[in-house]
Every structure is written in structure tokens, then in C-alpha cells.
Design a protein around this motif. Sequence first.
Motif, PDB file in Angstrom:
ATOM      1  N   SER A   4       0.828  -1.204   0.000  1.00 43.79           N
ATOM      2  CA  SER A   4       0.000   0.000   0.000  1.00 43.79           C
ATOM      3  C   SER A   4       0.864   1.257   0.000  1.00 43.79           C
ATOM      4  O   SER A   4       0.481   2.278  -0.551  1.00 43.79           O
ATOM      5  N   ASN A   5       2.039   1.212   0.622  1.00 44.17           N
ATOM      6  CA  ASN A   5       2.934   2.360   0.631  1.00 44.17           C
ATOM      7  C   ASN A   5       3.416   2.670  -0.791  1.00 44.17           C
ATOM      8  O   ASN A   5       3.528   3.825  -1.174  1.00 44.17           O
ATOM      9  N   GLN A   8       0.621   4.514  -2.660  1.00 44.56           N
ATOM     10  CA  GLN A   8       0.508   5.900  -2.234  1.00 44.56           C
ATOM     11  C   GLN A   8       1.621   6.738  -2.856  1.00 44.56           C
ATOM     12  O   GLN A   8       1.415   7.870  -3.261  1.00 44.56           O
ATOM     13  N   LYS A   9       2.817   6.159  -2.920  1.00 48.27           N
ATOM     14  CA  LYS A   9       3.954   6.870  -3.497  1.00 48.27           C
ATOM     15  C   LYS A   9       3.721   7.121  -4.998  1.00 48.27           C
ATOM     16  O   LYS A   9       3.993   8.199  -5.500  1.00 48.27           O
ATOM     17  N   ARG A  12       1.099   9.873  -5.348  1.00 47.44           N
ATOM     18  CA  ARG A  12       1.694  11.164  -4.998  1.00 47.44           C
ATOM     19  C   ARG A  12       2.599  11.646  -6.125  1.00 47.44           C
ATOM     20  O   ARG A  12       2.575  12.824  -6.507  1.00 47.44           O
TER      21      ARG A  12
END
Length: 175
Positions: A4-5, A8-9, A12
Motif C-alpha cells: 500500500s505504501n 501511495q507513493k 503522490r
Amino acid sequence: MAGSNGKQKTARDMVLSLALIGIAAVVVYFLAIPHDDRAPDLKRVDYRVELLTARRAASYPVAAPEGLPNAWKATSVRFQGESGDRWHLGFQTPDSQYVQIEQSTQKRSAFIDEASQGASATQQTETIDGHTWTRYTGGRYDALVLEGTKGSTTVVAGTASFADLTKMAAALKTR
């Protein structure tokens, strides 16, 4: 949780990329694209040769202005012998409006409608240098139409005021 990180990256990074593209587009719009609100400077044309040709070829006395101030700039000229001996001479006035002289042997009503771009006759007439001109309004152009000519029609029309149309009509000479 590591998966999930990464998502998100990526999201972004995409938002940051779009923001940078937007900033670049704004900079290009304001700095690289000219934003001049003035009308373009129209080139002055020399209509003497076309006028002489038209006066030799036309079946009617071809009109052109004489004695207009130099601030009146001739911008377009043409003679079409195959289209009812049609003479056109366009001018830019000192206040950047447009005035044209149109003459032809075409059917009078259709020619006036075309030359004035849809204007209709009014009850107002003007006497200019001993000739009667009828005012036309309501189209894209206002116009003055010369009365009493046989075999041809003369129209002075444009975006200019009736004062400027009258000034042009008064300057017209046929030789």
C-alpha cells in the motif's frame, strides 16, 4: 503493508507530475504566447493598376476615391470581370473601421444585399455632390447606395459611421 505504501507513493508522484506540467503550461502561456489585443497592422495596397484595368474593362464608370487623407489606408482591391464586372476597393479608416466601395452589373437587389451583408433600405437619403444615396442599415454593415444609375449599382458599405461612409461617397470620382 509494503504494497500500500508503494501505491501511495505512485499516486503522490502522479499528482506532483501533473502539478509541474500545469505550472509549465501557465509559464508558456504567459511568456511564450503573445497577448496583443490590438488589431493587426494591415498593409496598405496600391490599387492604381487594378483601377486602370477595371476602368478599361467594365461596362460602367468605375469609381475610386480622390483626395482622402493619407490616414485612410487602402487594404484590398479586386476586379472580377467574369462576375458582373464586379469592382471592390476596401479601406481602413483612421479609427480602424472598414469601408468598401462595391460596384457591379449584377441584379441590383441581390448585389446590395451581398455588398451590405444583409442591410435593408431606410427612408433616409442623402445628397452628396448632387447625387442621391439611400441609407441601408441592419446588416453586418451599414451602407449608402447610389440611386439613379442604369446598368450598374454602387454601394459604399462597412463598419464605419455614416459620417465616414459619406466622406468616402463624396470622394468618389469616375474617370
